[in-house]
Design a protein around this motif. Structure first.
Motif, PDB file in Angstrom:
ATOM      1  N   PRO A   9       7.979  -0.318  -4.168  1.00  0.00           N
ATOM      2  CA  PRO A   9       8.114  -1.662  -3.596  1.00  0.00           C
ATOM      3  C   PRO A   9       9.119  -2.464  -4.407  1.00  0.00           C
ATOM      4  O   PRO A   9       9.432  -2.130  -5.550  1.00  0.00           O
ATOM      5  N   HIS A  10       9.638  -3.503  -3.798  1.00  0.00           N
ATOM      6  CA  HIS A  10      10.565  -4.391  -4.503  1.00  0.00           C
ATOM      7  C   HIS A  10       9.729  -5.340  -5.357  1.00  0.00           C
ATOM      8  O   HIS A  10       9.082  -6.246  -4.838  1.00  0.00           O
ATOM      9  N   ASP A  27       7.143  -6.600  -2.958  1.00  0.00           N
ATOM     10  CA  ASP A  27       7.541  -6.898  -1.587  1.00  0.00           C
ATOM     11  C   ASP A  27       7.191  -8.361  -1.335  1.00  0.00           C
ATOM     12  O   ASP A  27       7.644  -9.214  -2.059  1.00  0.00           O
TER      13      ASP A  27
END
Length: 79
Positions: A9-10, A27
């Motif tokens: 995930p970011h 995210d």
């Protein structure tokens, strides 16, 4: 077929707030507030993201300073 790379995930460690704490998100999900690098590691562990190296610039985006920037830790309040 070629194996797909692991998708992380970011993760963003946001710029420090006035008290020095930094919001951590993956995210669009808020993971919590961190007051120290160890807090970031713990928040990622609780979100089952403990395989992420928090100081790895390719995976974790540090806004407003890097892993060593925690302004609330070194300043004494009321003095």
């Amino acid at each position: 077929m070629a194996a797909h790379p692991i998708q992380h995930p970011h993760v963003v460690v946001h710029a420090p707030a006035l008290d020095g704490s930094r919001r951590v998100t993956a995210d669009d999900e808020s993971l919590g507030l961190a007051s120290h690098l160890d807090d970031v590691v713990e928040l990622l562990r609780l979100a089952d993201l403990d395989r992420i190296e928090v100081e790895d610039d390719d995976i974790v985006e540090w806004q407003g300073g890097g892993p060593d920037d925690w302004p609330g830790l070194s300043e004494h309040h009321g003095q």
